[in-house]
Every structure is written in C-alpha cells, then in structure tokens.
Design an enzyme around this catalytic site. Structure first.
Site, PDB file in Angstrom:
ATOM      1  N   CYS A 104     -15.734  41.445   8.473  1.00 44.31           N
ATOM      2  CA  CYS A 104     -14.601  42.180   9.039  1.00 44.31           C
ATOM      3  C   CYS A 104     -14.549  43.500   8.298  1.00 44.31           C
ATOM      4  O   CYS A 104     -14.135  43.559   7.141  1.00 44.31           O
ATOM      5  CB  CYS A 104     -13.287  41.411   8.872  1.00 44.31           C
ATOM      6  SG  CYS A 104     -11.889  42.266   9.622  1.00 44.31           S
ATOM      7  N   CYS A 107     -10.656  45.020   7.680  1.00 42.98           N
ATOM      8  CA  CYS A 107      -9.698  44.303   6.829  1.00 42.98           C
ATOM      9  C   CYS A 107     -10.395  43.067   6.288  1.00 42.98           C
ATOM     10  O   CYS A 107     -11.404  43.179   5.635  1.00 42.98           O
ATOM     11  CB  CYS A 107      -8.424  43.970   7.605  1.00 42.98           C
ATOM     12  SG  CYS A 107      -8.720  43.100   9.162  1.00 42.98           S
ATOM     13  N   SER A 108      -9.844  41.904   6.542  1.00 42.11           N
ATOM     14  CA  SER A 108     -10.522  40.680   6.092  1.00 42.11           C
ATOM     15  C   SER A 108     -10.245  39.542   7.065  1.00 42.11           C
ATOM     16  O   SER A 108      -9.981  38.421   6.661  1.00 42.11           O
ATOM     17  CB  SER A 108     -10.081  40.312   4.677  1.00 42.11           C
ATOM     18  OG  SER A 108      -8.682  40.151   4.608  1.00 42.11           O
ATOM     19  N   CYS A 109     -10.286  39.849   8.372  1.00 42.04           N
ATOM     20  CA  CYS A 109     -10.102  38.799   9.374  1.00 42.04           C
ATOM     21  C   CYS A 109     -11.173  37.737   9.169  1.00 42.04           C
ATOM     22  O   CYS A 109     -12.351  38.059   9.027  1.00 42.04           O
ATOM     23  CB  CYS A 109     -10.203  39.386  10.784  1.00 42.04           C
ATOM     24  SG  CYS A 109      -8.828  40.474  11.199  1.00 42.04           S
TER      25      CYS A 109
END
Length: 202
Positions: A104, A107-109
């Site tokens: 991702c 972000c950090s999905c």
C-alpha cells in the site's frame, strides 16, 4: 532493507496509542500482559491462521479456489470472513509464470481480517516505495530470488480494495489434509514476500 527499520520514528498514531496504553496500565484499567497477549493473538494466531486456512482450502478444493479467484469477497464470506469497512478482497494466484506481491504505497491498507496485524516493514517508507520500483531487488532482500523469466506483478491496496496472494502449493503435499496444509502457509507467502514452508522430505 531491514525488515524492522529502526531509523523510522513511530507514527503519530502509534505514539498516541502507546500513550493511551500507558495511561490505562497506570490507572489499573488494563493488565500489560493482556495487551501483549491480544497483540500476539492478532499477529500470530487469529489473523494469519485465518488466511492460511483459506489458502489450504483453495489448494484442496478446486471449486472453492475458482470462486476465491473470481470473487474473493464472496468466497471469504463462505468461511465467515468479511472486511469490517466493506472493502473488496481480491485474491492473486501465484503461478510458475507469475509472482504477485502486495503493498500500500499511500498508507498501510492491509487485509488484516485474513492476515492479522501488518508487520512493521510493510508500513515502512522504504518497502512502500521500493517494492514498486525494484520488486526483484526488494524480494531478494527478503531471501526470495525470482527467476528472470518469471513476471513480478505488484498490486497496490487502497481503502476500497485489499489484496491477498494465493501462493503456489508446495510439492509433495497432494494427499495432505487442509489442517496440515495450513501449517505450511506463512504470512509473508500471502503478502508475496515469501513462500510457503516446504513439505518435509520423507
């Protein structure tokens, strides 16, 4: 690239969570051991084991595998798994010709409903930027050498779509039960930065 990049300061959110945890412990509202146990459950038992079970079922049941690859969201619901935010799940099959890896970049999905808590390196800026630009080099740093004639595809998760890799089934496991197969599936193999454990030689 180190799996745990200690030069990157904790995010504002991580610092706030730590401050809240510390305050709750000081006030006697939370047992510090309980917090560690909960994190362990999500990181090592609940999340990755759910994903491993899904992979093992796909390896064992061709009809389920077809449904999983055609509509991951619906196939996961069959085993009681659903995204809490309603995001779609897309399952990417690794083959001898294609190796998939997820990231991702913005972000950090992360598909935490099937993989548990994301590893530190998944959220790090070096991984998020480099895996898109030089995936073979980054995978080699994880100890995963991809043959030059095998295509590497990088999939970028977001708030609407989360990805999970269906790794290749290890050789020598043709008559194995789903439970035994699931024990070979690693979290990293479902991200694409690793492969399942090999079946023990007889």
């Amino acid at each position: 690239m180190s799996h745990d990049d200690h030069t990157v300061p904790p995010s504002t959110l991580a610092l706030r969570i730590k401050a809240i945890e510390t305050l709750m412990v000081e006030k006697g509202k939370v047992d510090p051991g309980a917090v560690s146990e909960i994190v362990d459950i999500f990181q090592n038992k609940l999340g990755p084991r759910i994903g491993a079970g899904v992979v093992a079922r796909a390896w064992s049941d061709p009809a389920y595998k077809t449904r999983l690859l055609e509509n991951g969201t619906e196939a996961l619901k069959e085993v009681g798994v659903g995204g809490l935010q309603g995001e779609a799940m897309v399952i990417l099959e690794n083959t001898p010709e294609i190796h998939n890896v997820i990231v991702c970049t913005l972000c950090s999905c992360y598909p935490w409903t099937v993989l548990g808590l994301p590893p530190t390196w998944y959220k790090s800026a070096p991984y998020r930027s480099r895996i898109v630009i030089e995936p073979r080099s980054v995978l080699a740093e994880f100890g995963l050498k991809i043959a030059d004639d095998r295509e590497v595809r990088v999939y970028d998760s977001n708030a609407e779509i989360r990805y999970m890799v269906l790794p290749e089934r290890p050789a020598g496991t043709e008559d194995w039960s789903e439970e035994k197969l699931a024990a070979l599936v690693t979290r990293d193999s479902m991200i694409g930065t690793g492969v399942p454990l090999a079946a023990p030689a007889i």
